[in-house]
Motif scaffolding. Structure first.
Motif, PDB file in Angstrom:
ATOM      1  N   TRP A  52       0.841  -1.202   0.000  1.00 55.51           N
ATOM      2  CA  TRP A  52       0.000   0.000   0.000  1.00 55.51           C
ATOM      3  C   TRP A  52       0.873   1.248   0.000  1.00 55.51           C
ATOM      4  CZ3 TRP A  52      -5.494   0.658   0.519  1.00 55.51           C
ATOM      5  CH2 TRP A  52      -5.879   1.991   0.665  1.00 55.51           C
ATOM      6  N   LEU A  53       1.936   1.238   0.817  1.00 55.00           N
ATOM      7  CA  LEU A  53       2.812   2.404   0.880  1.00 55.00           C
ATOM      8  C   LEU A  53       3.449   2.679  -0.478  1.00 55.00           C
ATOM      9  CD1 LEU A  53       4.011   4.566   2.737  1.00 55.00           C
ATOM     10  CD2 LEU A  53       5.874   2.974   3.256  1.00 55.00           C
ATOM     11  N   ALA A  54       3.832   1.632  -1.193  1.00 55.77           N
ATOM     12  CA  ALA A  54       4.423   1.809  -2.522  1.00 55.77           C
ATOM     13  C   ALA A  54       3.411   2.399  -3.502  1.00 55.77           C
ATOM     14  CB  ALA A  54       4.946   0.461  -3.042  1.00 55.77           C
ATOM     15  N   VAL A  55       2.172   1.912  -3.431  1.00 55.55           N
ATOM     16  CA  VAL A  55       1.128   2.447  -4.314  1.00 55.55           C
ATOM     17  C   VAL A  55       0.836   3.914  -3.970  1.00 55.55           C
ATOM     18  CG1 VAL A  55      -1.307   2.261  -4.944  1.00 55.55           C
ATOM     19  CG2 VAL A  55       0.101   0.202  -4.782  1.00 55.55           C
ATOM     20  N   ALA A  56       0.773   4.223  -2.659  1.00 48.57           N
ATOM     21  CA  ALA A  56       0.515   5.600  -2.239  1.00 48.57           C
ATOM     22  C   ALA A  56       1.638   6.525  -2.692  1.00 48.57           C
ATOM     23  CB  ALA A  56       0.355   5.664  -0.722  1.00 48.57           C
ATOM     24  N   TYR A  57       2.886   6.060  -2.580  1.00 45.87           N
ATOM     25  CA  TYR A  57       4.026   6.870  -3.028  1.00 45.87           C
ATOM     26  C   TYR A  57       3.951   7.131  -4.532  1.00 45.87           C
ATOM     27  CZ  TYR A  57       8.606   7.426  -5.172  1.00 45.87           C
ATOM     28  OH  TYR A  57       9.635   7.838  -5.976  1.00 45.87           O
ATOM     29  N   ALA A  58       3.716   6.064  -5.321  1.00 44.95           N
ATOM     30  CA  ALA A  58       3.649   6.223  -6.773  1.00 44.95           C
ATOM     31  C   ALA A  58       2.508   7.152  -7.180  1.00 44.95           C
ATOM     32  CB  ALA A  58       3.495   4.852  -7.436  1.00 44.95           C
ATOM     33  N   SER A  59       1.367   7.005  -6.530  1.00 43.99           N
ATOM     34  CA  SER A  59       0.222   7.862  -6.849  1.00 43.99           C
ATOM     35  C   SER A  59       0.530   9.317  -6.522  1.00 43.99           C
ATOM     36  CB  SER A  59      -1.007   7.397  -6.061  1.00 43.99           C
ATOM     37  OG  SER A  59      -1.335   6.066  -6.373  1.00 43.99           O
ATOM     38  N   PHE A  60       1.210   9.548  -5.405  1.00 46.29           N
ATOM     39  CA  PHE A  60       1.543  10.907  -4.982  1.00 46.29           C
ATOM     40  C   PHE A  60       2.583  11.533  -5.912  1.00 46.29           C
ATOM     41  CE2 PHE A  60       3.731  14.020  -2.266  1.00 46.29           C
ATOM     42  CZ  PHE A  60       2.660  14.700  -1.719  1.00 46.29           C
ATOM     43  N   ALA A  61       3.607  10.749  -6.277  1.00 42.52           N
ATOM     44  CA  ALA A  61       4.718  11.299  -7.048  1.00 42.52           C
ATOM     45  C   ALA A  61       4.360  11.543  -8.503  1.00 42.52           C
ATOM     46  CB  ALA A  61       5.923  10.353  -6.955  1.00 42.52           C
ATOM     47  N   TRP A  62       3.550  10.681  -9.095  1.00 44.28           N
ATOM     48  CA  TRP A  62       3.337  10.770 -10.539  1.00 44.28           C
ATOM     49  C   TRP A  62       1.903  11.104 -10.938  1.00 44.28           C
ATOM     50  CZ3 TRP A  62       6.363   6.118  -9.222  1.00 44.28           C
ATOM     51  CH2 TRP A  62       7.744   6.361  -9.339  1.00 44.28           C
ATOM     52  N   ALA A  63       0.937  10.782 -10.112  1.00 44.40           N
ATOM     53  CA  ALA A  63      -0.457  11.079 -10.465  1.00 44.40           C
ATOM     54  C   ALA A  63      -1.034  12.205  -9.630  1.00 44.40           C
ATOM     55  CB  ALA A  63      -1.321   9.824 -10.299  1.00 44.40           C
ATOM     56  N   HIS A  64      -0.232  12.773  -8.698  1.00 43.43           N
ATOM     57  CA  HIS A  64      -0.678  13.858  -7.813  1.00 43.43           C
ATOM     58  C   HIS A  64      -1.930  13.464  -7.033  1.00 43.43           C
ATOM     59  CE1 HIS A  64       2.225  15.970 -10.179  1.00 43.43           C
ATOM     60  NE2 HIS A  64       1.457  16.066 -11.249  1.00 43.43           N
ATOM     61  N   LEU A  65      -2.007  12.191  -6.681  1.00 42.61           N
ATOM     62  CA  LEU A  65      -3.138  11.664  -5.919  1.00 42.61           C
ATOM     63  C   LEU A  65      -2.664  11.383  -4.494  1.00 42.61           C
ATOM     64  CD1 LEU A  65      -6.072  10.614  -5.822  1.00 42.61           C
ATOM     65  CD2 LEU A  65      -5.185   8.377  -6.543  1.00 42.61           C
ATOM     66  N   TRP A  66      -3.345  11.978  -3.515  1.00 36.16           N
ATOM     67  CA  TRP A  66      -2.968  11.856  -2.106  1.00 36.16           C
ATOM     68  C   TRP A  66      -3.831  10.776  -1.456  1.00 36.16           C
ATOM     69  CZ3 TRP A  66      -3.841  16.424   1.855  1.00 36.16           C
ATOM     70  CH2 TRP A  66      -3.455  15.996   3.136  1.00 36.16           C
ATOM     71  N   LEU A  67      -3.256   9.601  -1.271  1.00 35.22           N
ATOM     72  CA  LEU A  67      -3.953   8.492  -0.618  1.00 35.22           C
ATOM     73  C   LEU A  67      -3.568   8.449   0.858  1.00 35.22           C
ATOM     74  CD1 LEU A  67      -3.429   5.649  -3.256  1.00 35.22           C
ATOM     75  CD2 LEU A  67      -5.461   7.064  -2.925  1.00 35.22           C
ATOM     76  N   PRO A  68      -4.457   7.974   1.724  1.00 39.65           N
ATOM     77  CA  PRO A  68      -4.091   7.839   3.143  1.00 39.65           C
ATOM     78  C   PRO A  68      -2.991   6.794   3.308  1.00 39.65           C
ATOM     79  CG  PRO A  68      -6.197   6.775   2.698  1.00 39.65           C
ATOM     80  CD  PRO A  68      -5.832   7.516   1.452  1.00 39.65           C
ATOM     81  N   VAL A  69      -2.115   7.011   4.277  1.00 41.09           N
ATOM     82  CA  VAL A  69      -1.038   6.050   4.527  1.00 41.09           C
ATOM     83  C   VAL A  69      -0.981   5.597   5.980  1.00 41.09           C
ATOM     84  CG1 VAL A  69       0.416   6.779   2.607  1.00 41.09           C
ATOM     85  CG2 VAL A  69       0.617   7.961   4.794  1.00 41.09           C
ATOM     86  N   ILE A  70      -1.343   6.458   6.925  1.00 34.19           N
ATOM     87  CA  ILE A  70      -1.209   6.088   8.336  1.00 34.19           C
ATOM     88  C   ILE A  70      -2.163   4.954   8.698  1.00 34.19           C
ATOM     89  CG2 ILE A  70      -1.371   6.916  10.706  1.00 34.19           C
ATOM     90  CD1 ILE A  70       0.986   8.024   9.135  1.00 34.19           C
ATOM     91  N   LEU A  71      -3.435   5.105   8.321  1.00 38.53           N
ATOM     92  CA  LEU A  71      -4.413   4.066   8.657  1.00 38.53           C
ATOM     93  C   LEU A  71      -4.120   2.742   7.969  1.00 38.53           C
ATOM     94  CD1 LEU A  71      -7.073   3.178   9.992  1.00 38.53           C
ATOM     95  CD2 LEU A  71      -8.245   4.064   7.986  1.00 38.53           C
ATOM     96  N   PRO A  72      -3.942   2.707   6.639  1.00 34.99           N
ATOM     97  CA  PRO A  72      -3.777   1.404   5.983  1.00 34.99           C
ATOM     98  C   PRO A  72      -2.422   0.746   6.211  1.00 34.99           C
ATOM     99  CG  PRO A  72      -3.722   3.181   4.373  1.00 34.99           C
ATOM    100  CD  PRO A  72      -4.112   3.808   5.662  1.00 34.99           C
ATOM    101  N   THR A  73      -1.357   1.538   6.484  1.00 33.89           N
ATOM    102  CA  THR A  73      -0.041   0.917   6.619  1.00 33.89           C
ATOM    103  C   THR A  73       0.389   0.719   8.066  1.00 33.89           C
ATOM    104  OG1 THR A  73       1.152   3.033   6.550  1.00 33.89           O
ATOM    105  CG2 THR A  73       0.692   1.938   4.448  1.00 33.89           C
ATOM    106  N   ALA A  74      -0.279   1.355   9.027  1.00 36.89           N
ATOM    107  CA  ALA A  74       0.130   1.228  10.424  1.00 36.89           C
ATOM    108  C   ALA A  74      -1.016   0.755  11.319  1.00 36.89           C
ATOM    109  CB  ALA A  74       0.681   2.564  10.927  1.00 36.89           C
ATOM    110  N   ILE A  75      -2.112   1.528  11.336  1.00 35.91           N
ATOM    111  CA  ILE A  75      -3.172   1.237  12.298  1.00 35.91           C
ATOM    112  C   ILE A  75      -3.939  -0.030  11.931  1.00 35.91           C
ATOM    113  CG2 ILE A  75      -5.296   2.120  13.321  1.00 35.91           C
ATOM    114  CD1 ILE A  75      -4.165   4.924  13.007  1.00 35.91           C
TER     115      ILE A  75
END
Length: 664
Positions: free
Chosen positions: A337-360
């Motif tokens: 999930w973190l890899a998908v969130a990073y790729a979406s943020f860096a190249w598609a300018h899409l801000w996905l949640p990371v704290i809930l899905p990758t930690a909590i």
């Protein structure tokens, strides 16, 4: 591998906990802070567009030009010289993040205005200040945003004028307004400059908040000292290279933190306290609009659906594999999930949640799922055995096992209490024999009880024509409140609106809080009861329907835990009331199947404010406006009668900011 029953229990628990965490605001705040910081850290530096240039009125330029350290005191003839030079060097758009609100030297002001007219592409900043409107008792009734503009000579000479507003959060600034709704949907300065540059963002998106996609590190946008800019515009070759076809923003910016007035914290703020200037954020907003690169977030519906699917996937990993493999799969899923969130943020300018899905959520799957797998089946068997030993029926045994959840004798819970009452029941029972009254009530509850249970509620008590029902909020207060509202609306439709056989007109009251859920009685006979103030309060709320002319009333505690929708109804604020037999005022809301028109909602809200401020004539005027459209609107009639009583000198029992109810 765990048994199917244990797996299902853990699967369900993980899913519900993930959904509950999504609804808690602290998680969302973590995404705005730690989550966004993590994404920026993973992405690293991001170059700024070459089409945006900042000219800064800094301390170095003050020394070079022999001017005051305070840039607002610089002679405006300097600005006229700079604007003329930028126009000659082909700057396509010029923006001033400097508020020229006061007149200065007349000749300098005229020279600057002439420069604005000749260039034909200057946009001036407008200030926005918030003022509060207070009532006669000093209470704040509303707030109004007021615009501060440049002095008329310069304002009229500029191509356009616009504000720049960035809502602040505890984690800094992450958004800006395309158009500012609080001052008449005025286009912002960066939006106007983007249009001047030939970009025309879709009008449907102008009024939305745009999420800043920061360029980093701080200072990434090309920044030229004011004194250097004056030298460049006098050199055709160097000036054309620096400014031709560019958008140029002129404002205050210092890399010396102690000299900068407007600094804002962002994920690129440095550990030694260096923040970003307001003019660089304005340039960032302009760059985002020119590149169409503002960050986007999934809609709440899409985000909730995605997190639900994610919770199901995490739970499923514990069903299909052993503990060791489930741990490895959970870790792999979180990193994926973190890899998908990073790729979406860096190249598609899409801000996905990371704290809930990758930690909590993974921690919930590991800790909660394991515990439930090991204990669920044994607890269920023990609870049923204890219930049968106490002589409860099979139905009572199932209810006890479901609600007490292993707490011998009872437990404190949070939940929603719904109390109902049949209108004109006394008249009905007087006209029927006891057997006929019983048959009428049986037919009525054959409609009532299945609806409550279908929406996840429990019918805890029936006394005559009244029923008390409970929704537990073990997993989510919002879920419990929403289901209770949905059940009340469903019952309202069946009992009050439709011609359902056996239906009787009914009023409902809902309240949320803590109760004690446990057994009451002796060894020979025990019953499961709900004990607590919310039971009595929900009954009093239900009683408020009669004077207010409503059918469904809910407390502010219920409304605050669930949003409006066609499914859960629309909450209409009626004000604060001290109910019969109570001492503490309570905010009441009418739950409606459909929202009122904005005009009627505004008229009623204004009437309530006017009533509280003792402006009775104004209140009555707005109430008449409501009643012209809705002649049978109960709350409007209630407030109108109180206005008349007060004008006639009648004793109206109002408290400090609330209404005292003297009868049901």
């Amino acid at each position: 591998m765990p048994s199917p029953d244990k797996t299902f229990a853990g699967f369900l628990l993980s899913t519900l906990l993930v959904l509950a965490m999504v609804m808690f605001s602290p998680v969302q705040e973590l995404e705005n802070g730690a989550g966004l910081d993590l994404l920026y850290a993973l992405r690293g530096p991001r170059p700024a567009p070459e089409s945006v240039v900042i000219i800064t009125l800094d301390s170095r330029s003050a020394r070079d030009l022999g001017q005051s350290p305070r840039p607002e005191r610089w002679p405006r003839i300097l600005h006229a010289r700079l604007v003329n030079g930028l126009a000659e060097r082909g700057a396509q758009a010029i923006g001033f993040d400097v508020l020229f609100e006061r007149e200065r030297e007349p000749d300098d002001d005229r020279a600057l205005a002439d420069a604005f007219r000749r260039s034909g592409n200057v946009t001036l900043i407008e200030g926005v200040s918030r003022e509060t409107v207070s009532g006669p008792d000093g209470r704040t009734l509303a707030s109004v945003d007021r615009l501060t503009q440049a002095q008329p000579l310069l304002r009229g000479a500029a191509w356009a004028n616009g504000p720049f507003i960035m809502p602040k959060t505890p984690d800094g600034v992450i958004e800006f307004w395309g158009t500012v709704p609080s001052v008449g949907d005025r286009p912002s300065l960066p939006l106007l400059m983007a249009r001047r540059m030939g970009r025309n963002p879709e009008e449907a998106h102008d009024g939305q908040r745009h999420i800043l996609n920061l360029y980093g590190p701080i200072g990434s946008i090309r920044t030229i000292p004011y004194s250097t800019a004056l030298e460049l515009v006098s050199d055709p070759s160097a000036g054309d290279a620096a400014f031709r076809g560019k958008a140029v923003l002129i404002g205050f910016s210092e890399f010396n933190q102690s000299r900068q007035a407007d600094m804002f914290r962002t994920p690129y703020s440095t550990p030694d306290g260096l923040d970003i200037s307001g003019v660089e954020l304005c340039a960032t907003a302009l760059g985002n609009l020119l590149e169409d690169s503002s960050l986007e977030r999934p809609s709440p519906l899409a985000s909730n659906a995605g997190l639900l699917a994610w919770g199901l996937l995490l739970a499923l990993s514990w069903r299909l594999t052993s503990t060791r493999r489930a741990l490895a799969v959970t870790l792999a899923l979180a990193l994926g999930w973190l890899a998908v969130a990073y790729a979406s943020f860096a190249w598609a300018h899409l801000w996905l949640p990371v704290i809930l899905p990758t930690a909590i959520a993974p921690l919930i799957a590991v800790a909660g799922g394991l515990a439930v797998h090991m204990r669920a089946a044994r607890q269920r068997e023990d609870q049923l055995a204890k219930a049968l030993d106490r002589g409860l029926s099979l139905q009572g045994s199932a209810k006890l096992a479901k609600l007490l959840q292993g707490h011998d004798g009872g437990r404190l819970v949070h939940g929603v209490c719904l109390c109902s009452d049949i209108e004109s029941y006394t008249s009905l029972s007087e006209g029927l024999s006891p057997e006929a009254t019983r048959d009428a009530l049986n037919s009525y509850f054959e409609i009532f009880i299945p609806v409550i249970e279908a929406h996840g509620g429990h019918v805890m008590d029936i006394v005559g024509d009244s029923a008390m029902c409970l929704w537990l909020a073990d997993d989510s207060a919002a879920d419990a409140c929403s289901k209770a509202r949905e059940a009340a609306l469903d019952l309202h439709q069946r009992l009050n609106e439709d011609e359902t056989p056996g239906a009787l007109k009914t009023r409902f009251g809902l309240h949320y809080g803590q109760v004690f859920l446990g057994e009451v009685g002796s060894d020979q006979h025990r019953e499961l009861r709900v004990i607590g103030d919310i039971v009595n309060t929900s009954s009093r709320i239900q009683g408020g329907n009669k004077p207010l002319g409503t059918r469904i009333l809910a407390s502010g505690a219920v409304v605050s835990h669930g949003g409006d929708s066609p499914r859960y109804g629309y909450a209409r604020a009626l004000g604060a009331f001290t109910l019969v037999g109570k001492k503490t005022p309570l905010e009441l809301h009418e739950i409606l199947p459909a929202p009122q028109s904005p005009a009627l909602a505004s008229a009623f809200a204004t009437a309530r404010i006017a009533y509280a401020a003792d402006a009775l004539e104004a209140a009555m005027a707005h109430l008449h406006q409501v009643l012209e459209e809705l002649p049978h609107d109960g709350p409007a009639r209630f407030y109108l009668q109180r206005c008349r009583d007060r004008l006639n000198g009648s004793q109206v029992p109002d408290g400090d900011g609330h209404i005292v109810m003297t009868s049901k």
